[in-house]
Design an enzyme around this catalytic site. Structure first.
Site, PDB file in Angstrom:
ATOM      1  N   HIS A   1       0.843  -1.201   0.000  1.00 25.61           N
ATOM      2  CA  HIS A   1       0.000   0.000   0.000  1.00 25.61           C
ATOM      3  C   HIS A   1       0.878   1.251   0.000  1.00 25.61           C
TER       4      HIS A   1
ATOM      5  N   ASP B   1       6.007  21.751 -26.879  1.00 26.42           N
ATOM      6  CA  ASP B   1       5.982  20.417 -26.283  1.00 26.42           C
ATOM      7  C   ASP B   1       7.068  20.382 -25.224  1.00 26.42           C
TER       8      ASP B   1
ATOM      9  N   TRP C   1       7.413  -0.029   3.672  1.00 28.19           N
ATOM     10  CA  TRP C   1       7.849   0.648   2.441  1.00 28.19           C
ATOM     11  C   TRP C   1       9.239   1.249   2.624  1.00 28.19           C
TER      12      TRP C   1
ATOM     13  N   SER D   1      12.895   6.315 -14.407  1.00 23.84           N
ATOM     14  CA  SER D   1      11.776   7.069 -14.948  1.00 23.84           C
ATOM     15  C   SER D   1      11.735   8.469 -14.356  1.00 23.84           C
ATOM     16  N   SER D   2      11.885   8.550 -13.036  1.00 20.72           N
ATOM     17  CA  SER D   2      11.806   9.863 -12.392  1.00 20.72           C
ATOM     18  C   SER D   2      12.953  10.759 -12.811  1.00 20.72           C
TER      19      SER D   2
ATOM     20  N   HIS E   1      13.151  11.721   2.972  1.00 17.46           N
ATOM     21  CA  HIS E   1      12.525  12.959   3.392  1.00 17.46           C
ATOM     22  C   HIS E   1      12.308  13.924   2.220  1.00 17.46           C
TER      23      HIS E   1
ATOM     24  N   GLU F   1      11.801  13.100  -0.612  1.00 14.24           N
ATOM     25  CA  GLU F   1      10.711  12.463  -1.341  1.00 14.24           C
ATOM     26  C   GLU F   1       9.346  12.976  -0.873  1.00 14.24           C
TER      27      GLU F   1
ATOM     28  N   TYR G   1       8.657  15.820   0.258  1.00 10.58           N
ATOM     29  CA  TYR G   1       8.433  17.166  -0.293  1.00 10.58           C
ATOM     30  C   TYR G   1       8.240  17.112  -1.802  1.00 10.58           C
TER      31      TYR G   1
ATOM     32  N   SER H   1      -1.508  27.131  -5.379  1.00 15.65           N
ATOM     33  CA  SER H   1      -1.181  28.529  -5.633  1.00 15.65           C
ATOM     34  C   SER H   1      -1.740  29.007  -6.963  1.00 15.65           C
TER      35      SER H   1
ATOM     36  N   HIS I   1      15.232  12.905  11.190  1.00 13.46           N
ATOM     37  CA  HIS I   1      14.096  13.004  12.114  1.00 13.46           C
ATOM     38  C   HIS I   1      13.195  11.769  12.024  1.00 13.46           C
ATOM     39  N   HIS I   2      13.450  10.904  11.038  1.00 14.75           N
ATOM     40  CA  HIS I   2      12.722   9.636  11.003  1.00 14.75           C
ATOM     41  C   HIS I   2      13.410   8.584  11.859  1.00 14.75           C
TER      42      HIS I   2
ATOM     43  N   THR J   1       7.211  27.025   5.174  1.00 13.88           N
ATOM     44  CA  THR J   1       5.891  26.451   4.912  1.00 13.88           C
ATOM     45  C   THR J   1       4.811  27.375   5.437  1.00 13.88           C
TER      46      THR J   1
ATOM     47  N   LYS K   1       4.018  30.067   3.085  1.00 11.03           N
ATOM     48  CA  LYS K   1       3.098  29.665   2.015  1.00 11.03           C
ATOM     49  C   LYS K   1       1.660  29.718   2.496  1.00 11.03           C
TER      50      LYS K   1
ATOM     51  N   ARG L   1       2.248   1.160  14.836  1.00  6.96           N
ATOM     52  CA  ARG L   1       1.799   0.967  13.461  1.00  6.96           C
ATOM     53  C   ARG L   1       2.259  -0.400  12.960  1.00  6.96           C
TER      54      ARG L   1
HETATM   55  C1  HEA Z   1       1.041   8.296  -0.619  1.00 10.31           C
HETATM   56  C2  HEA Z   1      -0.143   8.398  -0.360  1.00 10.31           C
HETATM   57  C3  HEA Z   1      -1.058   7.540   0.458  1.00 10.31           C
HETATM   58  C4  HEA Z   1      -2.406   7.537   0.274  1.00 10.31           C
HETATM   59  C5  HEA Z   1      -3.188   8.333  -0.751  1.00 10.31           C
HETATM   60  C6  HEA Z   1      -2.947   6.657   1.260  1.00 10.31           C
HETATM   61  C7  HEA Z   1      -4.295   6.379   1.391  1.00 10.31           C
HETATM   62  C8  HEA Z   1      -4.864   5.620   2.404  1.00 10.31           C
HETATM   63  N1  HEA Z   1      -4.187   4.982   3.421  1.00 10.31           N
HETATM   64 FE1  HEA Z   1      -2.169   4.861   3.614  1.00 10.31          FE
HETATM   65  N2  HEA Z   1      -0.147   4.752   3.809  1.00 10.31           N
HETATM   66  C9  HEA Z   1       0.776   5.409   3.037  1.00 10.31           C
HETATM   67  C10 HEA Z   1       0.507   6.309   2.023  1.00 10.31           C
HETATM   68  C11 HEA Z   1      -0.769   6.628   1.543  1.00 10.31           C
HETATM   69  N3  HEA Z   1      -1.937   6.108   2.026  1.00 10.31           N
HETATM   70  C12 HEA Z   1       2.101   5.044   3.444  1.00 10.31           C
HETATM   71  C13 HEA Z   1       3.407   5.563   2.855  1.00 10.31           C
HETATM   72  C14 HEA Z   1       1.955   4.132   4.506  1.00 10.31           C
HETATM   73  C15 HEA Z   1       3.063   3.459   5.319  1.00 10.31           C
HETATM   74  C16 HEA Z   1       3.312   2.080   4.840  1.00 10.31           C
HETATM   75  C17 HEA Z   1       4.245   1.358   5.728  1.00 10.31           C
HETATM   76  O1  HEA Z   1       4.040   1.354   6.956  1.00 10.31           O
HETATM   77  O2  HEA Z   1       5.224   0.783   5.224  1.00 10.31           O
HETATM   78  C18 HEA Z   1       0.526   3.988   4.712  1.00 10.31           C
HETATM   79  C19 HEA Z   1      -0.034   3.186   5.713  1.00 10.31           C
HETATM   80  C20 HEA Z   1      -1.398   3.142   5.999  1.00 10.31           C
HETATM   81  C21 HEA Z   1      -1.948   2.547   7.179  1.00 10.31           C
HETATM   82  C22 HEA Z   1      -1.166   1.939   8.325  1.00 10.31           C
HETATM   83  C23 HEA Z   1      -0.981   0.497   8.091  1.00 10.31           C
HETATM   84  C24 HEA Z   1      -0.143  -0.121   9.134  1.00 10.31           C
HETATM   85  O3  HEA Z   1       0.653   0.568   9.793  1.00 10.31           O
HETATM   86  O4  HEA Z   1      -0.265  -1.336   9.281  1.00 10.31           O
HETATM   87  C25 HEA Z   1      -3.328   2.670   7.089  1.00 10.31           C
HETATM   88  C26 HEA Z   1      -4.288   2.201   8.106  1.00 10.31           C
HETATM   89  O5  HEA Z   1      -5.317   2.697   8.253  1.00 10.31           O
HETATM   90  C27 HEA Z   1      -3.608   3.362   5.855  1.00 10.31           C
HETATM   91  C28 HEA Z   1      -4.870   3.677   5.383  1.00 10.31           C
HETATM   92  C29 HEA Z   1      -5.119   4.401   4.211  1.00 10.31           C
HETATM   93  C30 HEA Z   1      -6.448   4.649   3.699  1.00 10.31           C
HETATM   94  C31 HEA Z   1      -7.733   4.163   4.299  1.00 10.31           C
HETATM   95  C32 HEA Z   1      -6.280   5.405   2.557  1.00 10.31           C
HETATM   96  C33 HEA Z   1      -7.382   5.912   1.642  1.00 10.31           C
HETATM   97  O6  HEA Z   1      -7.167   7.280   1.414  1.00 10.31           O
HETATM   98  C34 HEA Z   1      -7.432   5.144   0.345  1.00 10.31           C
HETATM   99  C35 HEA Z   1      -8.697   5.471  -0.414  1.00 10.31           C
HETATM  100  C36 HEA Z   1      -8.742   4.893  -1.805  1.00 10.31           C
HETATM  101  C37 HEA Z   1      -9.455   3.810  -2.180  1.00 10.31           C
HETATM  102  C38 HEA Z   1     -10.236   2.996  -1.228  1.00 10.31           C
HETATM  103  C39 HEA Z   1      -9.422   3.310  -3.592  1.00 10.31           C
HETATM  104  C40 HEA Z   1     -10.534   3.779  -4.487  1.00 10.31           C
HETATM  105  C41 HEA Z   1     -11.880   3.219  -4.240  1.00 10.31           C
HETATM  106  C42 HEA Z   1     -12.318   2.007  -4.641  1.00 10.31           C
HETATM  107  C43 HEA Z   1     -11.446   0.989  -5.261  1.00 10.31           C
HETATM  108  C44 HEA Z   1     -13.690   1.650  -4.450  1.00 10.31           C
HETATM  109  C45 HEA Z   1     -13.890   0.490  -3.575  1.00 10.31           C
HETATM  110  C46 HEA Z   1     -13.977   0.986  -2.194  1.00 10.31           C
HETATM  111  C47 HEA Z   1     -14.531   0.312  -1.171  1.00 10.31           C
HETATM  112  C48 HEA Z   1     -14.849  -1.135  -1.252  1.00 10.31           C
HETATM  113  C49 HEA Z   1     -14.857   1.019   0.105  1.00 10.31           C
HETATM  114  N4  HEA Z   1      -2.414   3.635   5.220  1.00 10.31           N
HETATM  115  C1  HEA Z   2       3.656  15.189   1.830  1.00 12.88           C
HETATM  116  C2  HEA Z   2       4.349  14.620   2.687  1.00 12.88           C
HETATM  117  C3  HEA Z   2       4.865  15.179   3.996  1.00 12.88           C
HETATM  118  C4  HEA Z   2       5.027  16.485   4.408  1.00 12.88           C
HETATM  119  C5  HEA Z   2       4.763  17.753   3.649  1.00 12.88           C
HETATM  120  C6  HEA Z   2       5.554  16.399   5.737  1.00 12.88           C
HETATM  121  C7  HEA Z   2       5.871  17.533   6.497  1.00 12.88           C
HETATM  122  C8  HEA Z   2       6.501  17.485   7.730  1.00 12.88           C
HETATM  123  N1  HEA Z   2       6.813  16.343   8.449  1.00 12.88           N
HETATM  124 FE1  HEA Z   2       6.368  14.433   7.923  1.00 12.88          FE
HETATM  125  N2  HEA Z   2       6.184  12.524   7.258  1.00 12.88           N
HETATM  126  C9  HEA Z   2       5.683  12.124   6.052  1.00 12.88           C
HETATM  127  C10 HEA Z   2       5.228  12.938   5.037  1.00 12.88           C
HETATM  128  C11 HEA Z   2       5.273  14.330   5.089  1.00 12.88           C
HETATM  129  N3  HEA Z   2       5.683  15.097   6.131  1.00 12.88           N
HETATM  130  C12 HEA Z   2       5.672  10.686   5.948  1.00 12.88           C
HETATM  131  C13 HEA Z   2       5.192   9.865   4.759  1.00 12.88           C
HETATM  132  C14 HEA Z   2       6.192  10.213   7.160  1.00 12.88           C
HETATM  133  C15 HEA Z   2       6.346   8.772   7.633  1.00 12.88           C
HETATM  134  C16 HEA Z   2       7.273   7.932   6.867  1.00 12.88           C
HETATM  135  C17 HEA Z   2       7.281   6.541   7.413  1.00 12.88           C
HETATM  136  O1  HEA Z   2       7.876   6.322   8.477  1.00 12.88           O
HETATM  137  O2  HEA Z   2       6.638   5.656   6.817  1.00 12.88           O
HETATM  138  C18 HEA Z   2       6.518  11.402   7.937  1.00 12.88           C
HETATM  139  C19 HEA Z   2       7.099  11.342   9.202  1.00 12.88           C
HETATM  140  C20 HEA Z   2       7.564  12.453   9.892  1.00 12.88           C
HETATM  141  C21 HEA Z   2       8.384  12.380  11.049  1.00 12.88           C
HETATM  142  C22 HEA Z   2       8.930  11.113  11.688  1.00 12.88           C
HETATM  143  C23 HEA Z   2       7.943  10.518  12.601  1.00 12.88           C
HETATM  144  C24 HEA Z   2       8.426   9.232  13.140  1.00 12.88           C
HETATM  145  O3  HEA Z   2       8.433   8.242  12.416  1.00 12.88           O
HETATM  146  O4  HEA Z   2       8.796   9.235  14.304  1.00 12.88           O
HETATM  147  C25 HEA Z   2       8.627  13.683  11.453  1.00 12.88           C
HETATM  148  C26 HEA Z   2       9.467  14.065  12.611  1.00 12.88           C
HETATM  149  O5  HEA Z   2      10.013  15.082  12.684  1.00 12.88           O
HETATM  150  C27 HEA Z   2       7.953  14.539  10.499  1.00 12.88           C
HETATM  151  C28 HEA Z   2       7.973  15.928  10.551  1.00 12.88           C
HETATM  152  C29 HEA Z   2       7.445  16.754   9.557  1.00 12.88           C
HETATM  153  C30 HEA Z   2       7.543  18.216   9.606  1.00 12.88           C
HETATM  154  C31 HEA Z   2       8.149  19.045  10.688  1.00 12.88           C
HETATM  155  C32 HEA Z   2       6.952  18.657   8.443  1.00 12.88           C
HETATM  156  C33 HEA Z   2       6.867  20.103   8.019  1.00 12.88           C
HETATM  157  O6  HEA Z   2       7.251  20.246   6.688  1.00 12.88           O
HETATM  158  C34 HEA Z   2       5.479  20.665   8.201  1.00 12.88           C
HETATM  159  C35 HEA Z   2       5.496  22.183   8.084  1.00 12.88           C
HETATM  160  C36 HEA Z   2       4.122  22.778   8.073  1.00 12.88           C
HETATM  161  C37 HEA Z   2       3.532  23.431   9.101  1.00 12.88           C
HETATM  162  C38 HEA Z   2       4.176  23.556  10.440  1.00 12.88           C
HETATM  163  C39 HEA Z   2       2.143  23.993   8.980  1.00 12.88           C
HETATM  164  C40 HEA Z   2       2.068  25.377   8.423  1.00 12.88           C
HETATM  165  C41 HEA Z   2       2.874  26.379   9.145  1.00 12.88           C
HETATM  166  C42 HEA Z   2       2.362  27.461   9.810  1.00 12.88           C
HETATM  167  C43 HEA Z   2       0.930  27.762   9.839  1.00 12.88           C
HETATM  168  C44 HEA Z   2       3.349  28.370  10.435  1.00 12.88           C
HETATM  169  C45 HEA Z   2       3.337  28.443  11.912  1.00 12.88           C
HETATM  170  C46 HEA Z   2       3.631  27.158  12.553  1.00 12.88           C
HETATM  171  C47 HEA Z   2       4.485  26.976  13.576  1.00 12.88           C
HETATM  172  C48 HEA Z   2       5.314  28.040  14.155  1.00 12.88           C
HETATM  173  C49 HEA Z   2       4.561  25.610  14.207  1.00 12.88           C
HETATM  174  N4  HEA Z   2       7.312  13.778   9.574  1.00 12.88           N
HETATM  175 CU   LIG Z   3      10.625  13.564   6.927  1.00  8.15          CU
END
Ligand code: HEA
Ligand code: HEA
Ligand SMILES: [Cu+2]
Ligand code: CUA
Lengths: 294, 518, 372
Positions: free
Chosen positions: B70, B99, B135, B162-163, B246, B248, B250, B261, B295-296, B321, B324, B443
């Site tokens: 997933h 293009d 993942w 590809s990317s 990380h 990634e 962003y 925007s 930080h991860h 951020t 923005k 998790r």
């Molecule tokens: C990048 C984007 C992304 C998106 C869009 C989503 C979308 C969703 N994610 Fe996920 N998720 C991740 C990225 C994302 N996730 C990542 C990176 C992890 C960590 C993996 C890891 O731990 O290694 C994670 C892990 C994760 C967990 C934790 C699993 C675990 O720790 O064991 C869960 C649990 O609730 C979850 C739920 C969902 C749900 C309910 C949606 C929903 O938004 C999805 C909705 C979409 C659909 C359902 C499909 C379209 C609809 C149909 C096909 C119709 C049929 C529908 C029905 C029958 C109801 N996700």
């Molecule tokens: C689109 C993807 C996305 C984005 C944008 C971010 C944004 C941020 N993430 Fe997140 N992050 C993930 C995707 C993302 N993250 C994913 C996928 C994981 C889990 C991966 C995995 O383990 O599977 C993760 C996990 C993750 C962790 C690790 C957690 C853990 O495993 O223990 C941390 C810890 O620092 C973190 C921090 C942040 C911070 C500080 C930002 C900042 O960029 C956010 C900044 C934004 C704001 C703060 C809001 C707007 C700001 C204001 C309104 C200004 C005023 C605010 C203040 C003064 C506070 N993220």
């Molecule tokens: Cu990060």
């Protein structure tokens, strides 16, 4: 779309990309099969490689024909230059990952393994050292604290590696000299320069192969020789692979030069290959300093 | 415009051989939709198993495969390709280029994806099933994966290719193909954000390729990169992975910022507030993102000084951020707003992404992260930024540009339903996960202690609602492709970028002679 | 139309709030802290949350005000400003200051939590797939701690108990009020020892030792779980710590020592029946997780032992794989986990159960010999 010099050249639909994708599917699938001992893996890879060759010939051949028939304007030329430079940039970062692993191991993980609780509890008496710890009772080294790690002697910087450094640096110079020839429209200088460069490149590859042979058969230095062996072979190996690619590019450029391609004001193909060669050169300097010397 | 394409292939070969940025954009978007559904169904399976305590539907090993795939497929198959699809369609249109700079390479960037997807999806069917180590691919657990482990490594290599090729193409297009008068500081923000994203991509994808290559040699060729016995370190993989990982995240949000925007000024009928600070903020986010990876890994036991450094650097990202977010609100301020579906998703984005950002800051504080790392709080955090962030932006952008792409208006009523049901379903699904994480639910577990039961049930119900709602989106898109009210050149009153100067649907070739930008 | 929109928007939030309130008796916050560090973490989280709520009120307030007032349907005309340097400087600086205010107390806590000096005792914790080992080096004994929830509860064949999935056979035991240093190691893959009440989460990394510490405030039983995906049964390796008064703790230590002495290898030879009987127990706690209760395994990853070529072949091969494991697979090396007698028993058992009829008896002495 058109061969019009004023507008940007937009190519016709092309079959080559999908051929390339299929080639990679076969290559990757075959490789997976091979390393998991599934039969036909090697065959599948061969098919993939063959298809890839067809694709490379077809695609690059087409680009060269288009270029020689004057379909590219300055803007297209700039596109190629930009994309080649950013491609090289991405290659630099690929190497950075392996250099990162090397530095991490040397500066952090190996010393950690040989100090405080980690050493006392898990690896009693392990003495951290780079490239390895002296194996008791021998003058050979082992890299890493595990039992039964292979013994090896490290590769000295001042034999083949130093010669190879000279060779590569010289080849950079001769290539630049060839480029000057091209700019002056002096074909002989271009061709001679390229030939010398290619000879140097081939000798580099030959010496590198010899060095590997020496490492495996006499020094006991293998991929399995702990983190030193791993970083040594992965870094020099990927570098060597890039040298081979670069050499192939240079050979193609030589053939094209002999055929009379390239003009003083338009020779992106040559320049791209030259940039690539210089990049390979610079990576080598990094290798020489951090892998062999320090 | 007429010449040159008289002998274009038709049928399937048109799509296979195409060098047209619009065709390729469409391919990317369709591919991403399919992958989104596939990975979404995996998510539904996860939520089904977690509906109640106890093991009901899946064995633990299978459950881990679901979670891992997933995550992997959503990230690499759904979100990233969707944004590249937007870039393909919109970047040339927005800068007045005929293009992409390298159309054949563009085709290849796309057609590498199905190869990688084949490897990933097929890995479910090989002995041992798909990879089940998360993942994040951490060794040594990854060493225990079967054949699928190798298939995934190669899939990642191909996705990386590809990317990288796609990004090189985007960078070259932006640097070399802008219409006369389109200076860098006049480029639409969407183009800017993609420009910066593309740099991030070519900086970090090769590093990921390096990391999985080391994994491959550790698995099969006797190296010891991630094995202490040979002087390596499993944590080294985590450093390399997150140096990619990380940035990634962003990569998955910056293009979303670009879309938002573009949309907010359109529907506020007011120019974007702080254009240049938006550009600088995006660039600062990108640069900072290369310095915060650990930080991860606050719980791996790294030196204290490293913890402090990475905490400060991470918190710093809140500043650009924030700029923005404030700029978006200032753009709405004193505007004359209407609330068509793209604007609704954009507002939903601003509200919920910010919430996800806030929980990011909570996680950045090391002691608090120690309490929350690898808990459902993290799952909640990243679904707020990824689903109500990236995915909502994708929906917003799709509704916004569908008229340009298809020549028809989408069905506004269905669009609004899609938004509101998504909004409710999403929050019901993921808000309770904050509480689960705080209370101590890890998790990646198929079964949980009884005190977590109620919130999990609520979360699953929300997830089912959210999932089912996505079917609406497909209906809207199909209806819009097949017919609907004719869209004019510029269906949105407040829009002012170049794509709105060409007819809807955009002709196969646009800007063969570049427009001049004042 | 727009007002209906607002109503819907409000409705969504009310719904979300309601679902929170309706569950007010459930945990909405971090677990109750039971150590000084956990206390600091709890407070840090609270402060951060309130700051964020404050920022959120301002940010969302401005946004929703604008959405309400500056809309076309109420006839608002668009202004045309697009930047204001002063405002932009202000909203860059203020968040910066807020962040410093948040980072300062966090830094202090970090320094405190990483300071493992001046501890009175050390416990070494080792993660295995999927159990924990607690080693008391100063006392000279160690033991395994395995999930004790019956399989039937997990498979929904029996009602789930109060501590479902959070109970073990042998909890870790520690004295109250003492600074205890923990060393973490892992045998196979990365695990993570998470005990929320003490504010500890520390990854256990194979090949390296990491450390942490706690001082428990009061006597009690505290529960946590493994927090790093470690394979199939990652969700089934809980952590239970019993904190006792020093006197009770000392008593426990004496008991443990006696137990350890009793289970020391007697070096005695047993009969096939005796070994099989002992082996069945060893099998159930150590092997059944992978090779399953009836030896049927979960092919292709976990091979069946019933009918296995290794189990029915020469005993040396089986002794070797059980003692040393199989690197690169989940099969652990039991040589350093189990006593000679236990290993002899489990091998004898597997070779004579479920239709396997190697028929031979393996004695502890042979295992001892294989260790050389
Ligand atoms: C990048 C984007 C992304 C998106 C869009 C989503 C979308 C969703 N994610 Fe996920 N998720 C991740 C990225 C994302 N996730 C990542 C990176 C992890 C960590 C993996 C890891 O731990 O290694 C994670 C892990 C994760 C967990 C934790 C699993 C675990 O720790 O064991 C869960 C649990 O609730 C979850 C739920 C969902 C749900 C309910 C949606 C929903 O938004 C999805 C909705 C979409 C659909 C359902 C499909 C379209 C609809 C149909 C096909 C119709 C049929 C529908 C029905 C029958 C109801 N996700
Ligand atoms: C689109 C993807 C996305 C984005 C944008 C971010 C944004 C941020 N993430 Fe997140 N992050 C993930 C995707 C993302 N993250 C994913 C996928 C994981 C889990 C991966 C995995 O383990 O599977 C993760 C996990 C993750 C962790 C690790 C957690 C853990 O495993 O223990 C941390 C810890 O620092 C973190 C921090 C942040 C911070 C500080 C930002 C900042 O960029 C956010 C900044 C934004 C704001 C703060 C809001 C707007 C700001 C204001 C309104 C200004 C005023 C605010 C203040 C003064 C506070 N993220
Ligand atoms: Cu990060
Ligand atoms: Cu051990 Cu998870």
């Amino acid at each position: 779309m058109s061969g019009n010099k004023d507008s940007y050249y937009l190519p016709e639909p092309s079959i080559w990309p999908i051929v390339g994708s299929l080639a990679l599917l076969f290559l990757a699938g075959g490789f997976v099969m091979k390393i998991n001992n599934i039969s036909m893996g090697g065959m599948t890879m061969l098919v993939g490689a063959a298809v890839l060759l067809v694709m490379l010939f077809g695609w690059f051949g087409q680009v060269i024909r288009e270029s020689e028939s004057g379909m590219y304007n300055k803007q297209v030329d700039r596109s190629y230059r930009l994309s080649m430079s950013w491609f090289i940039f991405s290659e630099v970062l690929f190497f950075a990952a392996f250099f990162g692993a090397l530095f991490y191991a040397r500066v952090l993980s190996v010393p950690w393994l040989g100090s405080s609780d980690t050493m006392e509890q898990l690896w009693p008496h392990f003495v951290a050292a780079w490239p390895g710890t002296v194996a008791p009772g021998t003058d050979q080294l082992v890299s890493g604290p595990g039992a039964n790690m292979p013994k090896f002697s490290p590769m000295s910087a001042w034999g083949i590696p130093a010669i190879n450094t000279l060779i590569l640096l010289t080849s950079g110079a001769t290539l630049t000299w060839a480029h000057w020839g091209l700019l002056k429209n002096n074909r002989t200088q271009l061709i001679v320069g390229l030939i010398v460069t290619i000879i140097l490149a081939l000798s580099f590859i030959g010496l590198q192969a010899f060095e590997y042979h020496h490492a495996y058969t006499e020094l006991g230095l293998t991929l399995g020789a702990g983190i030193y062996g791993a970083t040594f072979f992965m870094l020099t190996g990927f570098h060597g692979f890039h040298v081979m690619l670069g050499t192939t590019m240079l050979i193609v450029m030589l053939i094209r030069s002999i055929k009379g391609h390239f003009k003083p004001d338009s020779h992106f193909g040559f320049e791209g290959a030259a940039w690539y060669w210089h990049f390979v050169d610079v990576v080598w300097l990094g290798l020489f300093v951090f892998v062999y010397w320090l | 415009m007429e010449h040159g394409h008289d002998h274009h292939p038709s049928g399937i070969m048109r799509w296979v051989k195409t060098t047209n940025h619009k065709d390729i954009g469409t391919l990317y978007l369709l591919f991403s939709l399919v992958m989104f559904f596939f990975a979404g169904i995996l998510a539904m399976c996860i939520r089904l198993e977690l509906f109640q305590p106890g093991l009901q539907f899946f064995q633990p090993g299978t459950f881990n495969q679901l979670t891992t795939m997933h995550g992997l497929i959503m990230v690499f198959g759904a979100i990233m390709p969707a944004f590249v699809g937007f870039a393909n369609w919109q970047v040339p249109l927005m800068i007045g280029a005929p293009d992409m700079a390298l159309p054949r390479l563009n085709n290849w960037s796309f057609w590498l994806l199905p190869v990688a997807a084949t490897l990933l999806v097929a890995s479910f069917f090989v002995p041992g099933g798909a990879i089940a180590g998360g993942w994040t691919l951490y060794p040594p657990l990854y060493m225990q994966q079967g054949i699928s482990g190798d298939m995934t490594i190669f899939a990642i290599h191909i996705l990386g290719m590809s990317s990288i090729l796609g990004s090189i193409n985007i960078i070259t297009t932006i640097m070399n193909m802008r219409a006369p008068g389109m200076t860098y500081m006049k480029m639409p923000l969407f183009v800017w954000t993609w420009f910066i994203t593309a740099y991030l991509l070519i900086a970090v994808m090769p590093v990921l390729a390096g990391a999985v290559t080391m994994m491959l040699t550790d698995r099969h060729f006797d190296t010891h990169f991630f094995n202490a016995a040979g002087g390596g370190d499993p944590v080294m993989f985590q450093h390399i992975f997150w140096f990619f990982g990380h940035p990634e995240v962003y990569i998955m949000i910056l293009p979303a910022f670009g879309i938002i925007s573009t949309i907010i000024p359109t529907f506020a009928r007011k120019p974007l507030f702080g254009y240049s600070s938006m550009v600088y903020a995006t660039a600062s986010i990108a640069i900072l993102s290369l310095l915060v990876w650990a930080h991860h890994m606050f719980t791996v036991g790294m030196p204290t000084a490293a913890q402090l450094f990475f905490m400060y650097a991470t918190m710093l990202i809140a500043v650009p951020t924030g700029v923005k977010v404030f700029n978006w609100i200032a753009t709405m301020w004193q505007g004359s707003m209407t609330f068509e579906t793209p604007m609704l998703f954009a507002i939903g984005f601003v509200a919920l992404f910010t919430l996800g950002g806030f929980t990011g800051i909570v996680l950045a504080i090391v002691p608090v992260d120690i309490a929350l790392q690898d808990s459902y709080y993290v799952v909640a955090h990243f679904h707020y930024v990824l689903v109500s962030g990236s995915l909502f932006a994708i929906f917003a952008g799709a509704y916004y540009w569908l008229p340009k792409w298809t020549g028809h208006m989408y069905n506004e009523t269905l669009g609004k339903w899609h938004f509101w049901l998504s909004m409710v379903g999403f929050n019901v699904a993921f808000f309770p996960q904050h509480f689960l994480g705080l209370a101590g639910m890890p998790r990646r577990i198929p079964d949980y202690a009884l005190q977590f039961a109620d919130f999990n049930m609520i979360s699953s119900l929300g997830a089912f609602l959210f999932g089912a709602t996505q079917l609406l989106f497909v209906i809207v898109v199909i209806k819009c492709i097949r017919g609907g009210a004719k869209a004019g050149n510029k269906p949105w009153e407040g829009a002012d970028t170049l794509e709105w100067t060409v007819p809807s649907p955009a002709p196969y070739h646009t800007f063969a002679t570049p427009p001049t930008v004042k | 139309m727009m007002s209906s929109l607002i109503k819907k928007l409000g409705g969504g939030f009310v719904l979300a709030m309601y679902s929170m309130l309706a569950n007010a008796d459930y945990a909405l916050n971090l677990q109750k802290p039971e150590s000084a560090i956990a206390d600091q973490i709890f407070n840090l989280h609270t402060i951060t949350m309130w700051i964020i709520v404050g920022i959120a009120v301002v940010v969302y307030g401005a946004m929703f005000y604008s959405i309400l007032k500056h809309r076309k349907s109420v006839g608002h005309k668009a202004a045309n400003f697009h930047h204001n340097t002063m405002v932009e400087i202000v909203w860059t600086t203020i968040p910066f200051i807020i962040l410093i205010a948040m980072a300062y107390p966090a830094t202090k806590t970090i320094l405190a939590m990483r300071d493992t000096s001046a501890s009175v005792m050390t416990i070494k914790v080792t993660g295995y797939q999927w159990k924990w080992e607690y080693d008391y080096p100063q006392e000279g004994f160690k033991f395994m701690s395995v999930l004790s929830t019956p399989r039937d509860q997990i498979e929904n064949k029996a009602a789930k108990g109060e501590n479902y999935l959070l109970e073990v056979d042998n909890p870790m035991v520690a004295p109250v009020g003492k600074k205890i240093r923990l060393l973490f190691a892992a045998n196979d893959v990365i695990h993570s020892w998470w005990l929320p009440a003490f504010g500890i989460k520390q990854d256990a990394i194979p090949g390296f030792i990491k450390d942490s510490w706690f001082t428990a405030d009061k006597v009690g039983t505290y529960r946590g779980q493994c927090a790093e995906l470690c394979g199939k049964d990652h969700g089934f390796m809980p952590i239970v710590v019993e904190v006792k008064e020093q006197a009770d703790y000392d008593k426990w230590v004496v008991e443990q020592k006696a137990k350890a002495a009793a289970s020391k290898d007697t070096g005695k030879d047993y009969s096939l029946a005796e070994l099989s009987q002992m082996g069945e127990k060893v099998y159930a706690t150590n092997c059944a997780g992978c090779h399953q209760a009836k030896g049927e395994g979960m092919p292709p990853v976990f091979p069946a032992l019933a009918g296995s070529k290794v189990v029915n072949g020469p005993k040396e091969a089986q002794i070797h794989i059980v003692m040393n494991g199989k690197p690169g697979t989940a099969m652990p090396a039991f040589g350093n986990q189990l006593s000679d007698t236990d290993i002899a028993a489990v091998i004898t058992f597997t070779r004579n159960a479920w239709g396997n009829k190697a028929g031979d008896v393996i004695q502890a002495s042979e295992i001892k010999a294989s260790r050389k």
